[in-house]
Design a protein around this motif. Structure first.
Motif, PDB file in Angstrom:
ATOM      1  N   LEU A 118     -71.850 -84.566 134.346  1.00  0.00           N
ATOM      2  CA  LEU A 118     -71.568 -84.078 135.693  1.00  0.00           C
ATOM      3  C   LEU A 118     -72.783 -84.104 136.614  1.00  0.00           C
ATOM      4  CD1 LEU A 118     -69.256 -81.033 134.871  1.00  0.00           C
ATOM      5  CD2 LEU A 118     -68.566 -83.265 135.771  1.00  0.00           C
ATOM      6  N   ILE A 119     -73.978 -83.860 136.074  1.00  0.00           N
ATOM      7  CA  ILE A 119     -75.138 -83.708 136.960  1.00  0.00           C
ATOM      8  C   ILE A 119     -76.165 -84.824 136.861  1.00  0.00           C
ATOM      9  CG2 ILE A 119     -74.860 -81.198 136.829  1.00  0.00           C
ATOM     10  CD1 ILE A 119     -77.528 -81.154 135.265  1.00  0.00           C
ATOM     11  N   LEU A 120     -76.267 -85.482 135.694  1.00  0.00           N
ATOM     12  CA  LEU A 120     -77.328 -86.483 135.565  1.00  0.00           C
ATOM     13  C   LEU A 120     -77.090 -87.675 136.480  1.00  0.00           C
ATOM     14  CD1 LEU A 120     -78.237 -86.541 131.761  1.00  0.00           C
ATOM     15  CD2 LEU A 120     -79.384 -85.365 133.649  1.00  0.00           C
ATOM     16  N   GLY A 121     -75.818 -88.049 136.644  1.00  0.00           N
ATOM     17  CA  GLY A 121     -75.514 -89.138 137.573  1.00  0.00           C
ATOM     18  C   GLY A 121     -75.916 -88.784 138.997  1.00  0.00           C
ATOM     19  N   PHE A 122     -75.651 -87.536 139.390  1.00  0.00           N
ATOM     20  CA  PHE A 122     -76.037 -87.078 140.733  1.00  0.00           C
ATOM     21  C   PHE A 122     -77.551 -87.101 140.885  1.00  0.00           C
ATOM     22  CE2 PHE A 122     -77.555 -83.633 143.413  1.00  0.00           C
ATOM     23  CZ  PHE A 122     -76.932 -83.913 144.621  1.00  0.00           C
ATOM     24  N   PHE A 123     -78.261 -86.547 139.887  1.00  0.00           N
ATOM     25  CA  PHE A 123     -79.717 -86.523 139.968  1.00  0.00           C
ATOM     26  C   PHE A 123     -80.286 -87.930 140.011  1.00  0.00           C
ATOM     27  CE2 PHE A 123     -79.546 -82.070 139.037  1.00  0.00           C
ATOM     28  CZ  PHE A 123     -80.764 -81.559 139.451  1.00  0.00           C
ATOM     29  N   THR A 124     -79.752 -88.811 139.151  1.00  0.00           N
ATOM     30  CA  THR A 124     -80.279 -90.178 139.099  1.00  0.00           C
ATOM     31  C   THR A 124     -80.081 -90.903 140.425  1.00  0.00           C
ATOM     32  OG1 THR A 124     -79.800 -90.275 136.723  1.00  0.00           O
ATOM     33  CG2 THR A 124     -80.168 -92.359 137.856  1.00  0.00           C
ATOM     34  N   LYS A 125     -78.932 -90.709 141.006  1.00  0.00           N
ATOM     35  CA  LYS A 125     -78.597 -91.439 142.232  1.00  0.00           C
ATOM     36  C   LYS A 125     -79.235 -90.832 143.475  1.00  0.00           C
ATOM     37  CE  LYS A 125     -74.578 -93.122 144.847  1.00  0.00           C
ATOM     38  NZ  LYS A 125     -73.089 -93.179 144.882  1.00  0.00           N
ATOM     39  N   ASN A 126     -79.174 -89.501 143.594  1.00  0.00           N
ATOM     40  CA  ASN A 126     -79.546 -88.855 144.853  1.00  0.00           C
ATOM     41  C   ASN A 126     -80.949 -88.231 144.841  1.00  0.00           C
ATOM     42  OD1 ASN A 126     -76.874 -88.995 146.417  1.00  0.00           O
ATOM     43  ND2 ASN A 126     -76.244 -88.101 144.475  1.00  0.00           N
ATOM     44  N   VAL A 127     -81.402 -87.793 143.685  1.00  0.00           N
ATOM     45  CA  VAL A 127     -82.724 -87.177 143.605  1.00  0.00           C
ATOM     46  C   VAL A 127     -83.773 -88.196 143.160  1.00  0.00           C
ATOM     47  CG1 VAL A 127     -84.106 -85.337 142.547  1.00  0.00           C
ATOM     48  CG2 VAL A 127     -81.691 -84.926 143.120  1.00  0.00           C
TER      49      VAL A 127
END
Length: 468
Positions: free
Chosen positions: A403-412
């Motif tokens: 749920l969160i690693l994809g968000f972190f990888t892409k946006n952060v």
């Protein structure tokens, strides 16, 4: 909660088992790890080959199946007994048949949705076999041999993963099997690796099924009566999820340790291929020769860390006896965390092998030390059940990762997967520090050979030819 089922050998000290008995009862993990290693090293590659971009989300199929399967299988196996097949072995065999079939089908999928669905089936099947193996150590071994028992499993996990992770590279470099294919098709080297994995999985588990015997319930009539009152799929689901609120103290403390260590592992399994191919090989084109060389090298790296874990697993019992299991786990997880962080600073692919040494040391400890600490804190008659519930704390971090690693990888991290590996390394070090607060009172500093002899009756039945 339902009334407890009477456990085998629950009121007497279990006899020590011989080397070959522990070998036979652990050998099935060689096949199980063939399945997991092929999955971990190649599924992200398959997703990218089929055009997938949200890799972490696709991997959610695996933890969700584990969350459902493992505690229920543990609950059911606690309530199973056959004079011929025992308690855990029927589940070994059924899981092996299903997992072997899934391994044969997975490299032949032609669409992304098929790959995600087959990951679901494959992971469920592997979990059916794997969960009872953990409980088997608690069933058959006395407290003084449990660290050795889980270390033996870790040894076979390491050996199996070394071979399985390297198979695509072996086929390409030793047998000239192509490691590239047209867009949307799985390379032949990956296909052949999965075929070999399906065969080895079944045969290795079958060895344990045929060459291991289990202790029967002390009071078979009481066991059968209690089983009738508490059996059933719905009851198993209800009790499995309720068990998370009734954990022993040691289990609750280990749950937090597990969360951070497995969050690190899932960041590695999901993002090592895109991190290595983009950060070190400087390509994101899944059809290019350079990308597939990098993906093959990731398989070799995974083989190295598993090989290191197989060796480290043999040393862990001695280190734990000389110090403590908590200190041993701290040192191992710190080595693994530093290994993951070091990938950011590497430009030569060969140097990744040094990073994998640290990861392998951590992997050896993760697969054995927490389970050895846990087994001593669990009631004997619910060993399989609680081992299954303990799986929640492998599954939950994978859900969080999805749920969160994809968000972190892409946006952060702006698409730089290597930073996700650094985050995983930090998580692993935190896990090691949290180990120091775990209550671990089990006796682990006993001598390797006690006054109590190996059980001769069990030896004759479990291994007619102990030299095999």
């Amino acid at each position: 909660m339902a009334t407890s089922v009477v456990a085998p050998a629950s009121t007497r000290e279990k006899p020590r088992l011989s080397f070959w008995q522990i070998w036979n009862m652990s050998f099935g993990f060689l096949g199980i790890q063939f399945g997991f290693a092929l999955q971990n090293a190649n599924v992200s590659r398959i997703f990218e080959t089929l055009g997938g971009t949200e890799i972490a989300l696709y991997w959610l199929a695996a933890p969700l199946t584990g969350m459902l399967v493992q505690p229920i299988i543990g609950y059911m196996s606690d309530r199973t007994w056959s004079p011929k097949w025992g308690r855990r072995r029927p589940f070994f065999l059924v899981g092996a048949i299903l997992a072997s079939f899934a391994l044969l089908v997975m490299p032949n999928v032609t669409a992304l949705w098929m790959a995600v669905g087959m990951l679901w089936i494959m992971d469920s099947s592997i979990n059916i076999s794997m969960e009872p193996f953990r409980a088997l150590v608690g069933d058959l071994l006395p407290a003084s041999q449990r660290t050795t028992g889980f270390a033996a499993q870790t040894f076979f996990i390491g050996v199996g993963a070394v071979v399985a992770s390297s198979l695509p590279w072996m086929f390409t470099n030793w047998f000239d099997v192509p490691n590239t294919a047209p867009a949307g098709q799985i390379p032949p080297s990956v296909k052949y690796a999965f075929y070999i994995g399906g065969i080895v999985f079944f045969l290795a588990v079958l060895w344990t099924v045929l060459r291991t015997r289990e202790y029967p319930p002390e009071n078979l009539q009481e066991f059968e009566e209690e089983k009738r009152r508490t059996a059933g799929f719905i009851n198993g689901v209800r009790e499995s999820f309720a068990g998370i609120f009734h954990m022993p103290k040691t289990m609750a403390q280990l749950a937090i340790v597990q969360f951070f260590s497995w969050l690190a592992l899932f960041s590695m399994w999901i993002y090592t291929t895109p991190a290595v191919t983009s950060h070190i090989y400087h390509t994101t084109d899944a059809t290019s020769k350079l990308y597939n060389e990098g993906a093959d090298w990731v398989g070799v790296c995974f083989a190295v860390y598993n090989g290191v874990s197989a060796i480290a697993a043999l040393l862990l019992p001695a280190i734990a006896r000389a110090t403590s299991r908590r200190f041993t786990h701290l040192i191992c997880l710190t080595a693994g965390g530093l290994g993951l962080i070091s990938i950011y600073f590497i430009s030569n692919p060969n140097m990744l092998l040094l990073s994998m040494v640290g990861v392998g040391i951590a992997w050896a400890s993760i697969l054995s030390v927490p389970y050895a600490m846990l087994a001593g804190a669990l009631p004997a008659n619910k060993m399989g059940y609680y081992m299954g519930v303990f799986n929640f704390f492998i599954v939950i971090p994978q859900v969080v990762a999805g749920l969160i690693l994809g968000f972190f990888t892409k946006n952060v991290f702006h698409g730089e997967s290597v930073y996700t590996l650094v985050l995983g390394g930090c998580s692993m070090i935190i896990s090691g520090l949290l180990t120091l607060r775990v209550a671990d009172d089990d006796k682990i500093r006993l001598p390797l050979i006690e006054d109590q002899p190996v059980d001769p009756a069990y030896n004759a039945e479990a291994s007619p030819n102990p030299r095999v």
